[in-house]
Write an enzyme that holds these catalytic residues in place. Structure first.
Site, PDB file in Angstrom:
ATOM      1  N   CYS A 209      52.600  31.042   6.197  1.00 60.46           N
ATOM      2  CA  CYS A 209      52.082  32.033   5.259  1.00 60.46           C
ATOM      3  C   CYS A 209      53.191  32.763   4.496  1.00 60.46           C
ATOM      4  O   CYS A 209      53.110  32.943   3.279  1.00 60.46           O
ATOM      5  CB  CYS A 209      51.173  33.027   5.974  1.00 60.46           C
ATOM      6  SG  CYS A 209      52.003  34.209   7.070  1.00 60.46           S
ATOM      7  N   HIS A 265      49.649  38.341   8.738  1.00 61.98           N
ATOM      8  CA  HIS A 265      49.361  37.299   7.752  1.00 61.98           C
ATOM      9  C   HIS A 265      49.497  37.885   6.356  1.00 61.98           C
ATOM     10  O   HIS A 265      49.298  39.087   6.158  1.00 61.98           O
ATOM     11  CB  HIS A 265      47.951  36.759   7.966  1.00 61.98           C
ATOM     12  CG  HIS A 265      47.620  35.559   7.121  1.00 61.98           C
ATOM     13  ND1 HIS A 265      48.267  34.351   7.258  1.00 61.98           N
ATOM     14  CD2 HIS A 265      46.717  35.384   6.118  1.00 61.98           C
ATOM     15  CE1 HIS A 265      47.770  33.481   6.387  1.00 61.98           C
ATOM     16  NE2 HIS A 265      46.841  34.091   5.679  1.00 61.98           N
ATOM     17  N   HIS A 277      46.712  31.440  -0.162  1.00 59.23           N
ATOM     18  CA  HIS A 277      47.516  31.610   1.053  1.00 59.23           C
ATOM     19  C   HIS A 277      47.493  30.298   1.817  1.00 59.23           C
ATOM     20  O   HIS A 277      46.874  29.320   1.402  1.00 59.23           O
ATOM     21  CB  HIS A 277      46.945  32.745   1.918  1.00 59.23           C
ATOM     22  CG  HIS A 277      45.576  32.449   2.475  1.00 59.23           C
ATOM     23  ND1 HIS A 277      45.234  32.626   3.788  1.00 59.23           N
ATOM     24  CD2 HIS A 277      44.450  31.961   1.866  1.00 59.23           C
ATOM     25  CE1 HIS A 277      43.975  32.289   3.985  1.00 59.23           C
ATOM     26  NE2 HIS A 277      43.476  31.891   2.834  1.00 59.23           N
TER      27      HIS A 277
END
Length: 305
Positions: A209, A265, A277
């Site tokens: 990420c 995240h 993402h």
């Protein structure tokens, strides 16, 4: 008393209601599965693990057991063992005392060892790595007491203009003023595979990420830190109504840490209530930030340029 015909109609209505609920649930965006992770928010946690005692009477803890119980990914590649959530928070090597904890170099009291294909660490070294109290239960050699992972930095307050270092490889590009171009560029990587702790894209052709956001922003003159946690320290805080394309959106990791306001995240807002993402399959993807899992765990939004 319910008549047979009425009972049949009631059963049909209940079945229809359950079917509708299931269909509704299946349409929700899918996020990381964290419900199986024990909550470690307020007290120490007891981990079951097969300890190994050396000739000096020191207990060695299997790292795989700790990672599994904490819900952390663990991966070994090129001799390095990485642990984390969607990006690598910890890194160590067998027979080496140097390690990384949240991107910072530390010295472990005892170098990790490899035995029968598994990596083992002492309680002192695991404590140093995780930043929390660790004790082994020497009575049965099968338990580790672990305190909450509390030595990480929560989401910061707004810092104004941020601290990112400008590199502006192409001069004409920057995030501010080229937000549509940034989104277009990010979408070119749709479907690129996710890999936990991925090396730079030029080398691995994969992302996790934070390496994804780092790679995208690098092309537009912004040098972001490697970890999502550190990226969340940059720039200025914005509200949902203020979100613009190219803003970073950060999400929590429920039940992992002593403070549920810890970043786990990150994604890039692309407009229309969506972000781009990477997480698991199919790799780089687009998800809604206004419904389902990601809405429930949205933590902060920041503008770094």
């Amino acid at each position: 008393m319910i008549r047979p015909a009425s009972q049949k109609a009631l059963l049909c209505a209940v079945a229809l209601l359950l079917l509708t609920a299931c269909i509704g649930c299946s349409r929700q965006p899918v996020g990381p599965k964290v419900s199986s992770v024990p909550n470690q928010a307020t007290h120490e946690h007891l981990i079951r693990a097969d300890l190994v005692k050396d000739t000096n009477g020191i207990n060695w803890i299997p790292l795989q057991s700790v990672a599994k119980d904490l819900g952390l990914r663990i991966k070994e590649k090129d001799g390095k063992v990485k642990l984390g959530y969607t990006d690598a928070m910890y890194e160590l090597m067998p027979d080496h005392s140097k390690a990384l904890s949240y991107g910072k170099e530390i010295i472990l009291p005892d170098a990790p060892i490899r035995q029968n294909g598994n990596i083992y660490v002492t309680a002192n070294s695991l404590s140093k790595l995780l930043g929390t109290k660790v004790q082994t239960d020497g009575r049965d050699g099968r338990h580790v007491r672990l305190g909450p992972l509390s030595s990480v930095t929560p989401v910061p307050r707004s810092t104004g203009t941020g601290e990112s270092q400008k590199i502006n490889r192409f001069n004409i590009f920057s995030v501010n003023g080229n937000r549509d171009e940034l989104v277009t560029y990010a979408k070119k990587f749709m479907g690129v595979p996710y890999e936990f702790g991925a090396k730079p894209y030029e080398q691995s052709k994969k992302f996790d990420c934070s390496s994804f956001t780092q790679h995208i922003f690098k092309q537009f003159g912004e040098s972001l830190p490697r970890l999502a946690r550190d990226q969340a320290q940059l720039g200025m805080s914005v509200t949902r109504n203020e979100l613009q394309k190219g803003d970073l959106i950060f999400f929590s990791v429920p039940g992992r840490f002593a403070n549920d306001k810890i970043v786990g995240h990150v994604g890039i807002y692309i407009g229309n209530g969506e972000m781009i993402h990477t997480w698991g399959d199919p790799g780089v993807q687009i998800s809604s930030v206004d419904s389902g899992y990601w809405k429930e765990h949205l933590l902060s939004m920041r503008r770094v340029s």
